[in-house]
Write a protein that holds these residues in place. Structure first.
Motif, short mmCIF file in Angstrom:
data_model
loop_
_atom_site.label_atom_id
_atom_site.label_comp_id
_atom_site.label_asym_id
_atom_site.label_seq_id
_atom_site.Cartn_x
_atom_site.Cartn_y
_atom_site.Cartn_z
N ARG A 1 0.82 -1.22 0.00
CA ARG A 1 0.00 0.00 0.00
C ARG A 1 0.85 1.27 0.00
NH1 ARG A 1 -5.22 1.44 1.20
NH2 ARG A 1 -5.77 -0.66 1.86
N PHE A 2 1.93 1.27 0.76
CA PHE A 2 2.79 2.45 0.84
C PHE A 2 3.44 2.73 -0.51
CE2 PHE A 2 6.69 4.76 2.23
CZ PHE A 2 6.07 5.79 2.93
N LEU A 3 3.82 1.68 -1.22
CA LEU A 3 4.37 1.84 -2.56
C LEU A 3 3.34 2.47 -3.49
CD1 LEU A 3 6.89 1.05 -4.43
CD2 LEU A 3 5.46 -0.88 -5.12
N LYS A 4 2.14 1.94 -3.46
CA LYS A 4 1.06 2.44 -4.31
C LYS A 4 0.71 3.88 -3.99
CE LYS A 4 -2.81 2.69 -6.71
NZ LYS A 4 -2.82 2.94 -8.16
N LEU A 5 0.65 4.25 -2.71
CA LEU A 5 0.31 5.61 -2.32
C LEU A 5 1.34 6.61 -2.82
CD1 LEU A 5 -0.93 5.09 1.35
CD2 LEU A 5 -2.31 5.75 -0.63
N ASN A 6 2.59 6.19 -2.86
CA ASN A 6 3.67 7.10 -3.27
C ASN A 6 3.93 7.09 -4.77
OD1 ASN A 6 5.22 8.44 -0.84
ND2 ASN A 6 4.55 6.41 -0.14
N ILE A 7 3.46 6.05 -5.44
CA ILE A 7 3.55 6.01 -6.91
C ILE A 7 2.14 5.67 -7.41
CG2 ILE A 7 4.76 5.06 -8.92
CD1 ILE A 7 6.96 4.11 -7.06
N PRO A 8 1.23 6.64 -7.36
CA PRO A 8 -0.18 6.36 -7.68
C PRO A 8 -0.40 5.95 -9.13
CG PRO A 8 0.20 8.72 -7.41
CD PRO A 8 1.45 8.02 -6.94
N TYR A 9 0.52 6.28 -10.02
CA TYR A 9 0.38 5.95 -11.44
C TYR A 9 1.09 4.64 -11.80
CZ TYR A 9 4.49 8.96 -10.95
OH TYR A 9 5.65 9.55 -10.51
N LEU A 10 1.35 3.81 -10.82
CA LEU A 10 1.94 2.50 -11.03
C LEU A 10 0.99 1.65 -11.89
CD1 LEU A 10 4.43 0.82 -9.97
CD2 LEU A 10 2.95 0.11 -8.08
N ASP A 11 1.50 1.09 -12.96
CA ASP A 11 0.64 0.32 -13.88
C ASP A 11 0.35 -1.09 -13.37
OD1 ASP A 11 0.21 2.06 -16.27
OD2 ASP A 11 2.39 2.06 -16.30
N GLU A 12 1.39 -1.75 -12.84
CA GLU A 12 1.23 -3.17 -12.53
C GLU A 12 2.23 -3.60 -11.47
OE1 GLU A 12 1.10 -6.06 -15.97
OE2 GLU A 12 3.02 -6.67 -15.07
N VAL A 13 1.81 -4.50 -10.60
CA VAL A 13 2.74 -5.18 -9.70
C VAL A 13 2.67 -6.67 -9.98
CG1 VAL A 13 2.72 -3.45 -7.87
CG2 VAL A 13 1.01 -5.28 -7.85
N SER A 14 3.83 -7.30 -9.96
CA SER A 14 3.91 -8.75 -10.15
C SER A 14 4.33 -9.36 -8.82
CB SER A 14 4.93 -9.07 -11.25
OG SER A 14 5.11 -10.46 -11.35
N ILE A 15 3.46 -10.21 -8.27
CA ILE A 15 3.71 -10.77 -6.94
C ILE A 15 3.48 -12.27 -6.96
CG2 ILE A 15 3.14 -10.65 -4.48
CD1 ILE A 15 2.08 -7.84 -4.95
N GLY A 16 4.47 -13.01 -6.45
CA GLY A 16 4.35 -14.46 -6.43
C GLY A 16 4.61 -15.06 -5.07
N HIS A 17 5.86 -15.02 -4.64
CA HIS A 17 6.27 -15.73 -3.43
C HIS A 17 5.42 -15.36 -2.20
CE1 HIS A 17 9.05 -17.97 -0.87
NE2 HIS A 17 8.97 -16.97 -0.02
N ALA A 18 5.34 -14.09 -1.89
CA ALA A 18 4.60 -13.66 -0.70
C ALA A 18 3.12 -14.00 -0.82
CB ALA A 18 4.78 -12.16 -0.47
N LEU A 19 2.57 -13.82 -2.01
CA LEU A 19 1.14 -14.08 -2.21
C LEU A 19 0.83 -15.56 -2.00
CD1 LEU A 19 -1.09 -12.49 -4.92
CD2 LEU A 19 -1.25 -14.94 -4.49
N ILE A 20 1.66 -16.44 -2.54
CA ILE A 20 1.42 -17.87 -2.38
C ILE A 20 1.63 -18.29 -0.93
CG2 ILE A 20 2.13 -20.18 -3.10
CD1 ILE A 20 0.61 -18.48 -5.23
N CYS A 21 2.61 -17.69 -0.25
CA CYS A 21 2.81 -17.97 1.18
C CYS A 21 1.58 -17.55 1.99
CB CYS A 21 4.05 -17.24 1.70
SG CYS A 21 5.62 -17.92 1.11
N ASP A 22 1.05 -16.37 1.69
CA ASP A 22 -0.15 -15.90 2.39
C ASP A 22 -1.35 -16.81 2.12
OD1 ASP A 22 1.06 -13.71 3.60
OD2 ASP A 22 0.65 -12.38 1.90
N ALA A 23 -1.39 -17.35 0.91
CA ALA A 23 -2.52 -18.22 0.53
C ALA A 23 -2.56 -19.49 1.35
CB ALA A 23 -2.45 -18.55 -0.96
N LEU A 24 -1.42 -19.91 1.90
CA LEU A 24 -1.41 -21.10 2.77
C LEU A 24 -2.25 -20.87 4.01
CD1 LEU A 24 2.40 -22.03 2.62
CD2 LEU A 24 0.52 -23.17 1.44
#
Length: 237
Positions: free
Chosen positions: A198-221
């Protein structure tokens, strides 16, 4: 709107650890889309230790959101891009034996190589993103070699975020500003999670895309895949 592209490499890692087809990588990708992801990312490595080349071919047939293929632009990677024609090709400077991406391109030193490769990939109608460190000169270099976007390497941000987030974000704000002024789209990835996204997005509001794998799959457990994707989407809005 900042899109969430789910990197499904870790799902393939789990499958390969046991053999067979459980979990089913193709089904997982379709479920990620069904649960709200706006893109699917894969990074097929030469040793096929997670995503296999056949997976990429099979995914192309069914992915309806943006398909992003990361990789070092050797002949095998370029052949895959030529055959699959994904929405986006993300060029990373990893050697074949790298565990994960750990640095961005030197777009000045590798300008000739990158310019030639980018020209070839764009001829296939594929958008090109270059994985870069948060350095304004490197970002300018990406624009000069013809990239459509940059992907900011966010591992340093994620590490420093725990200590002093205002300091951690500063070079990313500066680099994103240069990218925007240079006409580049802006992606970001590596070690982004529910704590720092969220902090990244707030500071770069025009960010087009984030690619997330490792953390997201870990959280999904813990939270389940559908709920986890919704949690990440919430951080981006």
């Amino acid at each position: 709107m900042t899109r969430l592209s789910v990197n499904i490499n870790k799902i393939a890692t789990l499958r390969n650890a046991r053999g067979g087809n459980n979990p089913d990588v193709i089904k997982a990708a379709l479920d990620c889309e069904r649960f709200g992801a706006q893109g699917i990312t894969v990074h097929p490595r030469p040793d096929e230790r997670h995503i296999r080349y056949k997976d990429v071919i099979d995914l192309k047939k069914v992915v309806t959101t943006e398909f992003n293929i990361e990789g070092y632009p050797d002949e095998r990677y370029l052949k895959l891009i030529r055959e699959v024609k994904p929405a986006q090709a993300t060029l990373v400077p990893d050697p074949p034996d790298a565990i994960t991406s750990n640095a961005g391109w030197d777009t000045i030193k590798n300008a000739s190589l990158l310019k030639e490769i980018i020209s070839e990939i764009k001829a296939y109608g594929v958008r090109v993103s270059i994985f870069v460190d948060p350095l304004p000169l490197t970002v300018e270099g990406a624009a000069k070699v013809g990239a459509d976007r940059i992907e900011l390497y966010t591992e340093p941000y994620a590490s420093e975020f725990k200590l002093k987030k205002e300091i951690a974000i500063k070079p990313y704000i500066e680099s994103a500003k240069v990218a925007r002024e240079s006409g580049l789209g802006i992606n970001a990835g590596h070690d982004l999670d529910l704590n720092n996204l969220r902090f990244l997005k707030l500071n770069i509001p025009y960010l087009d895309e984030v690619s997330i794998g490792h953390a997201l799959i870990c959280d999904a457990l813990y939270f389940g895949l559908e709920n986890t994707i919704q949690l990440y989407l919430k951080e981006l809005h």
